[in-house]
Design a protein around this motif. Structure first.
Motif, mmCIF file in Angstrom:
data_model
loop_
_atom_site.group_PDB
_atom_site.id
_atom_site.type_symbol
_atom_site.label_atom_id
_atom_site.label_comp_id
_atom_site.label_asym_id
_atom_site.label_seq_id
_atom_site.Cartn_x
_atom_site.Cartn_y
_atom_site.Cartn_z
ATOM 1 N N ALA A 146 0.843 -1.186 0.000
ATOM 2 C CA ALA A 146 0.000 0.000 0.000
ATOM 3 C C ALA A 146 0.884 1.242 0.000
ATOM 4 N N GLY A 147 0.272 2.362 -0.304
ATOM 5 C CA GLY A 147 0.954 3.647 -0.303
ATOM 6 C C GLY A 147 -0.104 4.729 -0.397
ATOM 7 N N VAL A 148 0.320 5.929 -0.698
ATOM 8 C CA VAL A 148 -0.597 7.061 -0.827
ATOM 9 C C VAL A 148 -0.494 7.587 -2.252
ATOM 10 N N ARG A 149 -1.605 7.491 -2.988
ATOM 11 C CA ARG A 149 -1.625 7.977 -4.373
ATOM 12 C C ARG A 149 -1.803 9.487 -4.367
ATOM 13 N N ASP A 202 1.656 9.605 -8.850
ATOM 14 C CA ASP A 202 2.715 8.936 -8.097
ATOM 15 C C ASP A 202 2.119 8.281 -6.857
ATOM 16 N N VAL A 203 2.765 7.226 -6.382
ATOM 17 C CA VAL A 203 2.332 6.555 -5.153
ATOM 18 C C VAL A 203 3.468 6.666 -4.146
ATOM 19 N N ILE A 204 3.231 7.424 -3.079
ATOM 20 C CA ILE A 204 4.239 7.609 -2.035
ATOM 21 C C ILE A 204 4.268 6.365 -1.159
ATOM 22 N N ILE A 205 5.469 5.784 -1.029
ATOM 23 C CA ILE A 205 5.613 4.561 -0.230
ATOM 24 C C ILE A 205 6.572 4.747 0.943
ATOM 25 N N GLY A 206 7.266 5.898 0.981
ATOM 26 C CA GLY A 206 8.188 6.153 2.077
ATOM 27 C C GLY A 206 8.461 7.625 2.244
ATOM 28 N N TYR A 207 8.744 8.021 3.484
ATOM 29 C CA TYR A 207 9.102 9.406 3.780
ATOM 30 C C TYR A 207 10.130 9.390 4.898
ATOM 31 N N ASP A 208 11.256 10.007 4.649
ATOM 32 C CA ASP A 208 12.333 10.100 5.639
ATOM 33 C C ASP A 208 12.753 8.721 6.162
ATOM 34 N N GLY A 209 12.797 7.751 5.259
ATOM 35 C CA GLY A 209 13.244 6.411 5.607
ATOM 36 C C GLY A 209 12.204 5.514 6.251
ATOM 37 N N GLU A 210 10.990 6.020 6.434
ATOM 38 C CA GLU A 210 9.923 5.208 7.039
ATOM 39 C C GLU A 210 8.888 4.839 5.990
ATOM 40 N N ASN A 211 8.352 3.628 6.099
ATOM 41 C CA ASN A 211 7.318 3.183 5.169
ATOM 42 C C ASN A 211 6.044 3.989 5.349
ATOM 43 N N VAL A 212 5.361 4.235 4.244
ATOM 44 C CA VAL A 212 4.073 4.924 4.250
ATOM 45 C C VAL A 212 3.062 3.995 3.592
ATOM 46 N N LEU A 247 1.318 9.039 6.589
ATOM 47 C CA LEU A 247 1.980 10.182 5.962
ATOM 48 C C LEU A 247 1.746 11.454 6.769
ATOM 49 N N HIS A 248 0.527 11.680 7.241
ATOM 50 C CA HIS A 248 0.233 12.853 8.073
ATOM 51 C C HIS A 248 1.053 12.833 9.358
ATOM 52 N N ALA A 279 10.056 19.827 3.569
ATOM 53 C CA ALA A 279 8.670 20.162 3.904
ATOM 54 C C ALA A 279 8.551 21.632 4.257
ATOM 55 N N THR A 280 7.486 22.265 3.784
ATOM 56 C CA THR A 280 7.203 23.663 4.094
ATOM 57 C C THR A 280 5.744 23.787 4.473
ATOM 58 N N GLU A 281 5.427 24.830 5.194
ATOM 59 C CA GLU A 281 4.033 25.107 5.520
ATOM 60 C C GLU A 281 3.385 25.804 4.342
#
Length: 85
Positions: free
Chosen positions: A10-13, A32-42, A48-49, A78-80
């Motif tokens: 799974a991931g985040v489309r 795109d399908v996000i499957i990781g962020y900063d070395g951690e699985n998503v 992701l949040h 990441a930016t606001e």
């Protein structure tokens, strides 16, 4: 996901990208399908949040994603988002 030998299926489309935002600057595209962020699985949007917490604002890291048959690791900071009025 099996094509790349990933543990999670799974991931985040990504449905859309904020113009001028961090994702656009990093090269993330709709579809795109996000499957990781900063070395951690998503595996889902809740994960992701959780990873996009306030302490990560302004810090350089990377996002791992699938784009068609490619697995990409893109640098991102990441930016606001500016407030909408």
């Amino acid at each position: 996901m099996r094509f790349h030998g990933l543990a999670a299926e799974a991931g985040v489309r990504v449905e859309s990208i904020e113009s001028g935002g961090a994702a656009q600057r990093a090269g993330i595209e709709p579809g795109d399908v996000i499957i990781g962020y900063d070395g951690e699985n998503v595996a889902g949007v809740d994960e992701l949040h959780r990873l996009l917490s306030a302490e990560r604002i302004g810090k350089a890291t990377h996002v791992t994603l699938l784009r068609r048959t490619q697995k990409l690791d893109l640098p991102i900071t990441a930016t606001e988002l500016p407030s909408r009025q």
